[in-house]
Design a protein around this motif. Structure first.
Motif, PDB file in Angstrom:
ATOM      1  N   ARG A 153      -4.826  53.624  -5.095  1.00  0.00           N
ATOM      2  CA  ARG A 153      -5.967  53.914  -4.773  1.00  0.00           C
ATOM      3  C   ARG A 153      -7.179  53.205  -5.904  1.00  0.00           C
ATOM      4  N   PRO A 154      -7.221  51.941  -5.765  1.00  0.00           N
ATOM      5  CA  PRO A 154      -8.479  51.319  -6.736  1.00  0.00           C
ATOM      6  C   PRO A 154      -9.437  51.620  -6.171  1.00  0.00           C
ATOM      7  N   GLY A 155     -10.370  51.562  -7.312  1.00  0.00           N
ATOM      8  CA  GLY A 155     -11.964  51.961  -7.016  1.00  0.00           C
ATOM      9  C   GLY A 155     -12.483  50.942  -7.880  1.00  0.00           C
ATOM     10  N   ILE A 156     -13.017  50.945  -9.061  1.00  0.00           N
ATOM     11  CA  ILE A 156     -13.632  50.008 -10.021  1.00  0.00           C
ATOM     12  C   ILE A 156     -13.289  48.395  -9.792  1.00  0.00           C
ATOM     13  N   VAL A 157     -12.096  48.313  -9.628  1.00  0.00           N
ATOM     14  CA  VAL A 157     -11.384  46.841  -9.534  1.00  0.00           C
ATOM     15  C   VAL A 157     -12.150  46.182  -8.223  1.00  0.00           C
ATOM     16  N   LEU A 158     -12.217  47.154  -7.397  1.00  0.00           N
ATOM     17  CA  LEU A 158     -12.693  46.401  -6.007  1.00  0.00           C
ATOM     18  C   LEU A 158     -14.149  45.873  -6.357  1.00  0.00           C
ATOM     19  N   TYR A 159     -14.692  46.379  -7.206  1.00  0.00           N
ATOM     20  CA  TYR A 159     -16.405  46.189  -7.329  1.00  0.00           C
ATOM     21  C   TYR A 159     -16.163  45.079  -8.644  1.00  0.00           C
ATOM     22  N   GLY A 160     -15.259  44.287  -9.062  1.00  0.00           N
ATOM     23  CA  GLY A 160     -15.006  43.454  -9.907  1.00  0.00           C
ATOM     24  C   GLY A 160     -15.372  43.921 -11.400  1.00  0.00           C
ATOM     25  N   TYR A 161     -14.981  45.022 -11.523  1.00  0.00           N
ATOM     26  CA  TYR A 161     -15.214  45.504 -12.980  1.00  0.00           C
ATOM     27  C   TYR A 161     -14.004  46.255 -13.366  1.00  0.00           C
ATOM     28  N   TYR A 162     -13.477  46.169 -14.743  1.00  0.00           N
ATOM     29  CA  TYR A 162     -12.565  46.607 -15.265  1.00  0.00           C
ATOM     30  C   TYR A 162     -12.672  47.891 -15.522  1.00  0.00           C
ATOM     31  N   PRO A 163     -11.450  48.911 -15.736  1.00  0.00           N
ATOM     32  CA  PRO A 163     -11.687  50.423 -15.815  1.00  0.00           C
ATOM     33  C   PRO A 163     -11.922  50.725 -17.249  1.00  0.00           C
ATOM     34  N   SER A 164     -11.516  50.004 -18.151  1.00  0.00           N
ATOM     35  CA  SER A 164     -11.834  50.198 -19.506  1.00  0.00           C
ATOM     36  C   SER A 164     -11.946  48.974 -20.539  1.00  0.00           C
ATOM     37  N   THR A 165     -12.517  49.140 -21.732  1.00  0.00           N
ATOM     38  CA  THR A 165     -12.724  47.659 -22.474  1.00  0.00           C
ATOM     39  C   THR A 165     -11.567  47.439 -22.975  1.00  0.00           C
ATOM     40  N   GLU A 166     -10.696  48.329 -23.284  1.00  0.00           N
ATOM     41  CA  GLU A 166      -9.235  48.215 -23.784  1.00  0.00           C
ATOM     42  C   GLU A 166      -8.347  47.333 -23.053  1.00  0.00           C
TER      43      GLU A 166
ATOM     44  N   ALA B  40     -23.929  49.394 -20.153  1.00  0.00           N
ATOM     45  CA  ALA B  40     -23.093  50.551 -20.558  1.00  0.00           C
ATOM     46  C   ALA B  40     -23.020  50.651 -22.032  1.00  0.00           C
ATOM     47  N   GLN B  41     -22.448  49.405 -22.586  1.00  0.00           N
ATOM     48  CA  GLN B  41     -22.253  49.761 -24.225  1.00  0.00           C
ATOM     49  C   GLN B  41     -23.541  49.882 -24.941  1.00  0.00           C
ATOM     50  N   ALA B  42     -24.713  49.307 -24.319  1.00  0.00           N
ATOM     51  CA  ALA B  42     -25.826  49.558 -25.071  1.00  0.00           C
ATOM     52  C   ALA B  42     -26.544  51.052 -24.994  1.00  0.00           C
ATOM     53  N   VAL B  43     -26.044  51.646 -24.065  1.00  0.00           N
ATOM     54  CA  VAL B  43     -26.457  52.898 -23.955  1.00  0.00           C
ATOM     55  C   VAL B  43     -25.500  53.894 -24.226  1.00  0.00           C
ATOM     56  N   GLY B  44     -24.253  53.869 -24.355  1.00  0.00           N
ATOM     57  CA  GLY B  44     -23.105  54.673 -24.727  1.00  0.00           C
ATOM     58  C   GLY B  44     -22.697  55.049 -23.322  1.00  0.00           C
ATOM     59  N   THR B  45     -22.375  54.453 -22.260  1.00  0.00           N
ATOM     60  CA  THR B  45     -21.550  55.136 -21.100  1.00  0.00           C
ATOM     61  C   THR B  45     -20.607  53.759 -20.582  1.00  0.00           C
ATOM     62  N   ILE B  46     -20.191  54.083 -19.497  1.00  0.00           N
ATOM     63  CA  ILE B  46     -19.370  53.224 -18.856  1.00  0.00           C
ATOM     64  C   ILE B  46     -19.847  52.519 -17.644  1.00  0.00           C
ATOM     65  N   ASN B  47     -19.112  51.349 -17.354  1.00  0.00           N
ATOM     66  CA  ASN B  47     -19.676  50.422 -16.231  1.00  0.00           C
ATOM     67  C   ASN B  47     -19.990  51.327 -14.968  1.00  0.00           C
ATOM     68  N   TYR B  48     -18.751  52.151 -14.693  1.00  0.00           N
ATOM     69  CA  TYR B  48     -19.177  52.822 -13.364  1.00  0.00           C
ATOM     70  C   TYR B  48     -20.516  53.488 -13.293  1.00  0.00           C
ATOM     71  N   GLU B  49     -20.956  54.278 -14.410  1.00  0.00           N
ATOM     72  CA  GLU B  49     -22.072  54.997 -14.176  1.00  0.00           C
ATOM     73  C   GLU B  49     -23.422  53.867 -14.046  1.00  0.00           C
ATOM     74  N   ILE B  50     -23.017  52.729 -14.588  1.00  0.00           N
ATOM     75  CA  ILE B  50     -24.289  51.846 -14.342  1.00  0.00           C
ATOM     76  C   ILE B  50     -24.388  51.210 -12.938  1.00  0.00           C
ATOM     77  N   LEU B  51     -23.142  51.091 -12.334  1.00  0.00           N
ATOM     78  CA  LEU B  51     -23.119  50.591 -11.263  1.00  0.00           C
ATOM     79  C   LEU B  51     -23.745  51.677  -9.958  1.00  0.00           C
TER      80      LEU B  51
END
Ligand SMILES: *Cc1c(COP(=O)(O)O)cnc(C)c1O
Length: 382
Positions: A229-242, A358-369
């Protein structure tokens, strides 16, 4: 500017990149595991109906959303695929589950029974997934101890006897990537397989087992099972910075763009926007954009915010308003009203990603999208 967007700000959704990502994911997980396209929250802000089309073109026959309402939107747009609603749907909506032929996720006998009864009234059978909580602590039968597994197995056996509810399989969800905490991922996996094996031993059939989210798709083939069940990678972003990005090559699908709608020169000492956080240190050129925090451009981004204009980077000037924001164009040569500004995306030379915001505002890419998906018009490109 796009006439059909009816607004000088929009998200550009690149469906070729979505197609590329889907193909990369399919190649990564191989033929034995199918892909369930996770298009909850309007496909993470990208437009579920359109993303469903790209999934369909790639032979993906199962979609997953979070809520009954999201399933109804897809059905009304003509989707005939199997649609899993991954959140719990209260008994109150059992009739709608049947009417819209939802594949529900259940975590209690009462819930499954209400669905079975509604299905009986309407003369059909509903297939659903049993949720196992292996460590996410959100929904599903607790599987952390033998006592809890015993209790869960007894209830699932009762569900299996319902006349119009068929157990289609088992679903669980990870709370960490391996890169973040490999031990916890292992623990979740162990709990999953212990519970799964008990259910099978009791004669419960589980034709569709699904556990892997984006991080697991990237890192953990031992939980590919029947469907991922991939989500975020479908949209071209990685699920974590690590996470190790070299494990999967993907391209961002969403860009956010706007045209300069107003341009002026202000004298030294002049301020811009609410709270007067920007005060011109010199004679400055200020542009106004028709995009604000109600469009998903987070207000806390104001002091760090940047945009790309005519090959240059320009800072946001002062606080982002609800529907507009200002940019300082003093160092950008030759700007004029109508020039295109990239708020998120790339001009080939400069890039501002959802991760940067996301990094500038302290959240994750998911929330920005998701945020940019709320109000801006969507322009689909191939
Ligand atoms: C959101 C979600 C997914 C997809 O997660 P990603 O991290 O975006 O891959 C999968 N399963 C469930 C239950 C979810 O809620």
């Amino acid at each position: 500017m796009y006439k059909e967007a009816v607004r000088a700000a929009w998200t550009e959704i690149n469906l070729s990149n979505a197609d590329y990502n889907i193909k990369q994911i399919k190649q990564k997980i191989g033929d034995k595991t199918k892909v369930i396209g996770v298009i909850k929250a309007d496909a993470y802000g990208h437009g579920a109906v359109k993303i469903a089309e790209v999934l369909r073109e790639n032979d993906i026959k199962t979609f997953a959303v979070a809520t009954l309402q999201e399933c109804i939107v897809l059905r009304e747009a003509g989707a005939m695929e199997e649609i899993i609603v991954m959140g719990l749907t209260p008994e109150l909506y059992a009739e709608e589950i049947v009417k819209y032929n939802v594949t529900p996720v259940v975590a209690s006998y009462d819930n499954a029974k209400a669905i079975s009864e509604a299905a009986e009234h309407q003369g059909i059978e509903i297939r659903g997934l049993i949720a196992a909580d292996t460590g996410m602590g959100r929904i599903g039968y607790m599987t952390d101890s033998d006592e809890n597994i015993d209790k869960a197995v007894e209830e699932v056996k009762k569900i299996a006897e319902l006349t119009n509810f068929e157990i289609m399989g088992l679903i669980s969800h990870f709370s960490m990537s391996e890169a973040e905490d490999a031990e916890y991922v292992k623990l979740q996996e162990e709990r999953y397989f212990r519970f799964r094996d008990r259910l099978l031993a009791e004669g419960i059939k589980l034709p569709l087992e699904t556990f892997a989210n984006s991080p697991a798709v990237m890192e953990n083939s031992s939980v590919y099972l029947d469907a991922a069940r991939p989500g975020i990678v479908l949209y071209g972003y990685y699920p974590s910075t690590e996470i190790d990005k070299s494990l999967l090559d993907i391209k961002p699908v969403m860009s956010v763009k706007a045209n300069i709608v107003y341009l002026k020169e202000v004298p030294e000492g002049y301020s811009c926007s609410y709270g007067r956080k920007f005060i011109a240190e010199r004679k400055s050129v200020i542009g106004t954009l028709s995009i604000g925090y109600a469009d998903g451009l987070p207000r806390p981004y104001s002091p760090y915010g940047k945009v790309i204009v005519n090959g240059h980077i320009a800072p946001i000037a002062g606080n982002i308003c609800m529907d507009q924001c200002m940019i300082d164009l003093t160092d950008v040569p030759g700007v004029k009203v109508g020039d295109e500004v990239i708020i998120m995306g790339s001009d080939g030379k400069n890039t501002i990603s959802a991760d940067d915001i996301a990094q500038a505002v302290g959240t994750i890419n998911y929330e920005i999208l998701c945020g940019f998906g709320q109000r801006l018009p969507k322009v689909y490109v191939r």
